[in-house]
Design an enzyme around this catalytic site. Sequence first.
Site, mmCIF file in Angstrom:
data_model
loop_
_atom_site.group_PDB
_atom_site.id
_atom_site.type_symbol
_atom_site.label_atom_id
_atom_site.label_comp_id
_atom_site.label_asym_id
_atom_site.label_seq_id
_atom_site.Cartn_x
_atom_site.Cartn_y
_atom_site.Cartn_z
ATOM 1 N N TYR A 107 -36.508 96.981 -53.974
ATOM 2 C CA TYR A 107 -35.994 96.270 -52.790
ATOM 3 C C TYR A 107 -36.915 95.122 -52.388
ATOM 4 O O TYR A 107 -36.452 94.036 -52.037
ATOM 5 C CB TYR A 107 -35.777 97.242 -51.617
ATOM 6 C CG TYR A 107 -34.394 97.845 -51.629
ATOM 7 C CD1 TYR A 107 -34.160 99.132 -52.089
ATOM 8 C CD2 TYR A 107 -33.302 97.086 -51.218
ATOM 9 C CE1 TYR A 107 -32.886 99.654 -52.120
ATOM 10 C CE2 TYR A 107 -32.023 97.597 -51.248
ATOM 11 C CZ TYR A 107 -31.813 98.895 -51.694
ATOM 12 O OH TYR A 107 -30.541 99.395 -51.735
ATOM 13 N N HIS B 219 -23.686 96.232 -43.954
ATOM 14 C CA HIS B 219 -24.493 96.922 -44.983
ATOM 15 C C HIS B 219 -25.984 96.819 -44.673
ATOM 16 O O HIS B 219 -26.826 97.085 -45.530
ATOM 17 C CB HIS B 219 -24.190 96.354 -46.378
ATOM 18 C CG HIS B 219 -22.809 96.694 -46.862
ATOM 19 N ND1 HIS B 219 -22.230 96.089 -47.942
ATOM 20 C CD2 HIS B 219 -21.890 97.569 -46.399
ATOM 21 C CE1 HIS B 219 -21.009 96.581 -48.131
ATOM 22 N NE2 HIS B 219 -20.774 97.470 -47.203
ATOM 23 N N CYS C 39 -37.458 104.191 -39.742
ATOM 24 C CA CYS C 39 -38.170 105.374 -40.249
ATOM 25 C C CYS C 39 -37.218 106.199 -41.104
ATOM 26 O O CYS C 39 -36.089 106.489 -40.677
ATOM 27 C CB CYS C 39 -38.675 106.223 -39.077
ATOM 28 S SG CYS C 39 -39.395 107.770 -39.641
ATOM 29 N N CYS D 272 -44.392 104.671 -41.354
ATOM 30 C CA CYS D 272 -43.835 104.576 -39.996
ATOM 31 C C CYS D 272 -44.986 104.610 -38.996
ATOM 32 O O CYS D 272 -45.801 105.542 -39.020
ATOM 33 C CB CYS D 272 -42.888 105.744 -39.735
ATOM 34 S SG CYS D 272 -42.370 105.855 -38.009
ATOM 35 N N CYS E 73 -44.606 108.112 -36.881
ATOM 36 C CA CYS E 73 -44.776 109.480 -37.395
ATOM 37 C C CYS E 73 -45.511 109.496 -38.735
ATOM 38 O O CYS E 73 -45.661 110.568 -39.326
ATOM 39 C CB CYS E 73 -43.402 110.139 -37.551
ATOM 40 S SG CYS E 73 -42.465 109.495 -38.943
ATOM 41 N N GLY F 287 -15.830 85.322 -50.929
ATOM 42 C CA GLY F 287 -16.839 85.765 -51.891
ATOM 43 C C GLY F 287 -17.096 87.243 -51.965
ATOM 44 O O GLY F 287 -18.240 87.684 -52.004
ATOM 45 N N SER G 156 -15.633 91.006 -53.993
ATOM 46 C CA SER G 156 -14.763 91.598 -55.018
ATOM 47 C C SER G 156 -13.995 92.794 -54.468
ATOM 48 O O SER G 156 -13.260 93.451 -55.200
ATOM 49 C CB SER G 156 -15.622 92.053 -56.207
ATOM 50 O OG SER G 156 -16.508 93.082 -55.774
ATOM 51 N N GLU H 289 -12.452 83.645 -58.418
ATOM 52 C CA GLU H 289 -11.778 84.612 -59.295
ATOM 53 C C GLU H 289 -10.783 85.472 -58.516
ATOM 54 O O GLU H 289 -10.960 85.704 -57.307
ATOM 55 C CB GLU H 289 -12.808 85.550 -59.946
ATOM 56 C CG GLU H 289 -13.676 84.875 -61.007
ATOM 57 C CD GLU H 289 -14.866 85.769 -61.409
ATOM 58 O OE1 GLU H 289 -15.866 85.225 -61.916
ATOM 59 O OE2 GLU H 289 -14.772 86.993 -61.140
#
Length: 270
Positions: free
Chosen positions: A72, A125, A133, A166, A169, A208, A210, A236
């Site tokens: 990520y 998303h 956390c 975190c 914690c 844009g 799918s 497309e």
Amino acid sequence: MEPRLAEILEGVRARSGRVLALTGAGISAESGIPTFRGAEGYWVVGSRNYMPQEMATNEMFARAPDEVWRWYLYRFGVCKDALPNAGHEALVALERALGDRFTLVTQNIDGLHRRAGSRRVFCIHGDAAYVRCAGECGLGVVDLPAGLVPRGNGALTPSEREALRCPRCKGWLRPHVLWFDEYYDEEHYRMDSALRAAGAADLLLVVGTSGATNLPMQIGQLAYRRGAALVDVNPEENPFAEMASFSRSGFFARGSACERLPEIVRALGA
Ligand code: APR
């Protein structure tokens, strides 16, 4: 512009209709961010050792948080280096012209809509600029710690691991993104707000995507069933283009976001 498309947009403009824009990775393709399912897409290339969709799961994060963070952070670096394009800017102009008659729902976690100046946006998303956390200890959604991106693709360093703890914690922080083995909600991903906007829209402007994920398809079907106008921008064919072709006031505007959106938002009054 095709006469039929101009007619549909003029109808929405003339009755001061509400516009819901729904975007996917395609709107950021011209900013240099790979899509997911395109030839060089993230779900096609993935990471060295794991299948793409495996990486984006809670199950994988529990098993190998380092590996998931490494992947990520590399992707977040690509997002951070990218700049909004004419497609993002066109939607900012439309928001400015329509005010609260405009809502933007995006599947993109790249933050380019926000950086372009969009304010009435729901990131269904999640967003690469934030973390929370992993143990949901109550920290809430906070900024990704500074200095972590951009970076290469090497293993996490001890200081990066420390930065990803975190502050409350001491457990792992996790990316504020929706994973494949998780479900939409209102608290983190504004699901109800997005569906409410679909329930009130006079025009659904899809750009844009799918149509591979659940909530966006629900949004499309709700707008379609209500008889809202439906315009799909994509080079497309895709399920939204098909929906538009069956819709009484629908149009598949074939082409790229940067090519088609500026003329479309002008026709809507921006
Ligand atoms: N302009 C407009 N559309 C484009 C462009 C462009 N310049 N370039 C590509 N596209 C289109 C492709 O034709 C394709 O239909 O964008 C779409 C991208 O599709 P995907 O890669 O599947 O991305 P997206 O639809 O956003 O994926 C949805 O899936 O895996 C999850 O969380 C991930 O948010 C993502 C979601």
